[in-house]
Write a protein that holds these residues in place. Sequence first.
Motif, PDB file in Angstrom:
ATOM      1  N   LEU A  24       0.837  -1.187   0.000  1.00  0.00           N
ATOM      2  CA  LEU A  24       0.000   0.000   0.000  1.00  0.00           C
ATOM      3  C   LEU A  24       0.881   1.249   0.000  1.00  0.00           C
ATOM      4  N   SER A  25       1.928   1.191   0.822  1.00  0.00           N
ATOM      5  CA  SER A  25       2.794   2.355   0.937  1.00  0.00           C
ATOM      6  C   SER A  25       3.463   2.670  -0.399  1.00  0.00           C
ATOM      7  N   ALA A  26       3.834   1.613  -1.143  1.00  0.00           N
ATOM      8  CA  ALA A  26       4.458   1.838  -2.448  1.00  0.00           C
ATOM      9  C   ALA A  26       3.442   2.426  -3.427  1.00  0.00           C
ATOM     10  N   THR A  27       2.219   1.919  -3.374  1.00  0.00           N
ATOM     11  CA  THR A  27       1.184   2.376  -4.310  1.00  0.00           C
ATOM     12  C   THR A  27       0.857   3.852  -4.119  1.00  0.00           C
ATOM     13  N   ILE A  28       0.776   4.268  -2.855  1.00  0.00           N
ATOM     14  CA  ILE A  28       0.415   5.676  -2.631  1.00  0.00           C
ATOM     15  C   ILE A  28       1.658   6.551  -2.441  1.00  0.00           C
ATOM     16  N   ARG A  29       2.816   5.946  -2.658  1.00  0.00           N
ATOM     17  CA  ARG A  29       4.090   6.665  -2.581  1.00  0.00           C
ATOM     18  C   ARG A  29       4.276   7.396  -1.254  1.00  0.00           C
ATOM     19  N   GLN A  30       4.028   6.676  -0.201  1.00  0.00           N
ATOM     20  CA  GLN A  30       4.294   7.210   1.129  1.00  0.00           C
ATOM     21  C   GLN A  30       5.243   6.246   1.809  1.00  0.00           C
ATOM     22  N   HIS A  31       6.138   6.783   2.619  1.00  0.00           N
ATOM     23  CA  HIS A  31       7.076   5.932   3.340  1.00  0.00           C
ATOM     24  C   HIS A  31       6.290   5.013   4.288  1.00  0.00           C
ATOM     25  N   PRO A  32       6.705   3.728   4.414  1.00  0.00           N
ATOM     26  CA  PRO A  32       6.000   2.805   5.315  1.00  0.00           C
ATOM     27  C   PRO A  32       5.812   3.377   6.725  1.00  0.00           C
ATOM     28  N   ILE A  33       6.797   4.129   7.191  1.00  0.00           N
ATOM     29  CA  ILE A  33       6.691   4.706   8.542  1.00  0.00           C
ATOM     30  C   ILE A  33       5.501   5.672   8.607  1.00  0.00           C
ATOM     31  N   GLU A  34       5.340   6.481   7.538  1.00  0.00           N
ATOM     32  CA  GLU A  34       4.227   7.425   7.505  1.00  0.00           C
ATOM     33  C   GLU A  34       2.894   6.680   7.518  1.00  0.00           C
ATOM     34  N   VAL A  35       2.861   5.580   6.764  1.00  0.00           N
ATOM     35  CA  VAL A  35       1.629   4.800   6.687  1.00  0.00           C
ATOM     36  C   VAL A  35       1.296   4.193   8.047  1.00  0.00           C
TER      37      VAL A  35
ATOM     38  N   GLU B 245       1.197  -6.363   8.159  1.00  0.00           N
ATOM     39  CA  GLU B 245      -0.210  -6.561   8.499  1.00  0.00           C
ATOM     40  C   GLU B 245      -1.079  -6.549   7.235  1.00  0.00           C
ATOM     41  N   VAL B 246      -2.074  -7.418   7.242  1.00  0.00           N
ATOM     42  CA  VAL B 246      -3.082  -7.339   6.182  1.00  0.00           C
ATOM     43  C   VAL B 246      -4.216  -6.468   6.716  1.00  0.00           C
ATOM     44  N   ILE B 247      -4.527  -5.381   6.013  1.00  0.00           N
ATOM     45  CA  ILE B 247      -5.639  -4.548   6.469  1.00  0.00           C
ATOM     46  C   ILE B 247      -6.781  -4.657   5.465  1.00  0.00           C
ATOM     47  N   ASP B 248      -8.010  -4.448   5.930  1.00  0.00           N
ATOM     48  CA  ASP B 248      -9.133  -4.603   5.013  1.00  0.00           C
ATOM     49  C   ASP B 248      -9.325  -3.342   4.167  1.00  0.00           C
ATOM     50  N   PHE B 249     -10.207  -3.448   3.192  1.00  0.00           N
ATOM     51  CA  PHE B 249     -10.376  -2.360   2.249  1.00  0.00           C
ATOM     52  C   PHE B 249     -10.816  -1.069   2.938  1.00  0.00           C
ATOM     53  N   GLU B 250     -11.749  -1.207   3.886  1.00  0.00           N
ATOM     54  CA  GLU B 250     -12.254  -0.020   4.603  1.00  0.00           C
ATOM     55  C   GLU B 250     -11.102   0.765   5.235  1.00  0.00           C
ATOM     56  N   THR B 251     -10.272   0.024   5.961  1.00  0.00           N
ATOM     57  CA  THR B 251      -9.153   0.659   6.670  1.00  0.00           C
ATOM     58  C   THR B 251      -8.207   1.323   5.669  1.00  0.00           C
ATOM     59  N   ALA B 252      -7.915   0.592   4.586  1.00  0.00           N
ATOM     60  CA  ALA B 252      -6.999   1.125   3.577  1.00  0.00           C
ATOM     61  C   ALA B 252      -7.582   2.370   2.918  1.00  0.00           C
ATOM     62  N   ALA B 253      -8.880   2.340   2.640  1.00  0.00           N
ATOM     63  CA  ALA B 253      -9.521   3.473   1.963  1.00  0.00           C
ATOM     64  C   ALA B 253      -9.483   4.712   2.856  1.00  0.00           C
ATOM     65  N   LYS B 254      -9.711   4.493   4.141  1.00  0.00           N
ATOM     66  CA  LYS B 254      -9.687   5.621   5.080  1.00  0.00           C
ATOM     67  C   LYS B 254      -8.270   6.210   5.127  1.00  0.00           C
ATOM     68  N   LEU B 255      -7.296   5.294   5.121  1.00  0.00           N
ATOM     69  CA  LEU B 255      -5.913   5.740   5.176  1.00  0.00           C
ATOM     70  C   LEU B 255      -5.522   6.546   3.935  1.00  0.00           C
ATOM     71  N   THR B 256      -5.858   6.035   2.749  1.00  0.00           N
ATOM     72  CA  THR B 256      -5.465   6.750   1.530  1.00  0.00           C
ATOM     73  C   THR B 256      -6.194   8.091   1.470  1.00  0.00           C
ATOM     74  N   ALA B 257      -7.426   8.120   1.967  1.00  0.00           N
ATOM     75  CA  ALA B 257      -8.174   9.382   1.993  1.00  0.00           C
ATOM     76  C   ALA B 257      -7.429  10.415   2.834  1.00  0.00           C
ATOM     77  N   ASP B 258      -6.798   9.951   3.928  1.00  0.00           N
ATOM     78  CA  ASP B 258      -6.025  10.866   4.774  1.00  0.00           C
ATOM     79  C   ASP B 258      -4.862  11.484   3.992  1.00  0.00           C
ATOM     80  N   PHE B 259      -4.393  10.768   2.968  1.00  0.00           N
ATOM     81  CA  PHE B 259      -3.321  11.304   2.126  1.00  0.00           C
ATOM     82  C   PHE B 259      -3.892  11.938   0.847  1.00  0.00           C
ATOM     83  N   GLY B 260      -5.199  12.097   0.834  1.00  0.00           N
ATOM     84  CA  GLY B 260      -5.836  12.770  -0.313  1.00  0.00           C
ATOM     85  C   GLY B 260      -5.987  11.883  -1.533  1.00  0.00           C
ATOM     86  N   ILE B 261      -6.023  10.562  -1.335  1.00  0.00           N
ATOM     87  CA  ILE B 261      -6.160   9.650  -2.482  1.00  0.00           C
ATOM     88  C   ILE B 261      -7.414   8.798  -2.301  1.00  0.00           C
ATOM     89  N   GLU B 262      -8.218   8.735  -3.366  1.00  0.00           N
ATOM     90  CA  GLU B 262      -9.432   7.933  -3.288  1.00  0.00           C
ATOM     91  C   GLU B 262      -9.133   6.489  -3.693  1.00  0.00           C
TER      92      GLU B 262
END
Length: 464
Positions: A1-12, A27-44
């Motif tokens: 996920l961190s590579a896809t959204i180009r954020q350092h793993p630590i930031e994620v 960790e394996v995270i579910d889609f909901e959690t991942a979507a909320k996280l990417t939204a925090d970085f401004g990515i849908e």
Amino acid sequence: LSATIRQHPIEVIKQLMRNGVMANVNEVIDFETAAKLTADFGIEAKPQPVRSAAQKKKRPDQEYLKHLPLRPPVVTIMGHVDHGKTRLLDAIRQTHVMESEAGGITQHIGAYQVEVKGQKITFLDTPGHEAFTAMRARGARATDITILVVAADDGIMPQTLEAIDHARAAEVPIIVAVNKIDKPGANPDRVKQQLADQGLVIEEWGGDTIAVGTSAKDGIGIDELLENILLVAEIEDLHADPGASATGVVIEAEMDKNRGAMTTVLIQNGTLKVGDIVVVGNVFGKIKAMFNDQNKQIRKAEPSTPAAILGLPAVPNVGDTLTVATNERQARLQISERAEKKTATVTLSSLHEQIASGSVKELNIILKTDVQGSIEPIRTSLEKLTTEKLSVHIIHAGTGNVTENDVMLAIASSGLVIGFSTGIETGAQRLADAEKIDIRQYDIIYNLVEEVDKALKGLLEPEI
Ligand code: GDP
């Protein structure tokens, strides 16, 4: 996920923590959690159909490792003289090690372990990149993480630069401790700028280098530093198999008047036990007793644990490896096999052959010059010689004579040393001769570049 959204793993990981998810890097995270996280970085985020197992890339060795328990990270402290390496090691030890009851005297065995939030960290006691590279030159990779100490009142100095290059050559991650922030003349921002000039851009400036302000004297920033070590360790994903036969590396060895050869080994894999027959360098013996960093007698030592062992007939070398043998005959066999396994060194005259046979794909050069101004033109001209078959890297460049350290780095990196209008220290020449490291000296840039170029093409006149 961190590579896809180009954020350092630590930031994620940090952002996940802010969202109340305590995840590690695997960790394996579910889609909901991942979507909320990417939204925090401004990515849908949009869901995608799952790929079949066959489409997924398999990494067999990692798959195997993943099922094994994590081991503590092993940390080495490096930096310029007087920037506070020793004091920092002491500060960490004082605040996080339970001193033994008898007067609180802990014997130094070459490494110690601390516990932070229930997790262990192993520190090697001998600070500096010299010890680090000397071990690597013997083929041992003992360190997982480097702490680079830079005094905030002094900034980056020549040995700081050396330490950076030595850590990079070993591909060991660097965490910076900007030390002495208690001093009136401290200027941490200047240090951060100097780090950025070396390609170590700190997180708050958009890079991925962790820098922590510390005062080893007043105990400031120590906890933050330790927590960041755990964070990096998690990303590095360090596993070992406690059930395997033990392997380790010697980090300290001396003759004790009463007890004989005292050897501290850092266990790298498996579990070492009292009674094991061990081969260390070119000696072997049965372990009579073992002690931990608290000087307490122990019966076994697990991965990343330092253990002082008794029972070897002679003092081995720092950097020698330890393996376990099933009996004396096998131990002798192991020693003779080891003697034969010596890696070939790189020399200019043999370079073309080595490229052709595919045994060399990178030419690692340590460059020493008389003045700073000569470094860049030589570096640029040499790196231009890179071809498809061979890439030319200047892994360390500095001014002054060729030192023992430079030769060590050449051994550790299978490289060669080039001196430009500069001398060679006696110790360095001796070591180079013994280890068959090529040191070339030039006074004219054109000659230097031409000779390396010819060597690459196999046109070098044979040495007489
Ligand atoms: P090393 O050569 O890198 O191991 O440096 P040392 O740990 O021996 O420290 C060099 C000197 O700086 C000693 O006098 C230390 O007491 C002092 N020192 C180390 N850390 C700090 C610090 O955080 N603040 C201040 N004011 N002095 C420090």
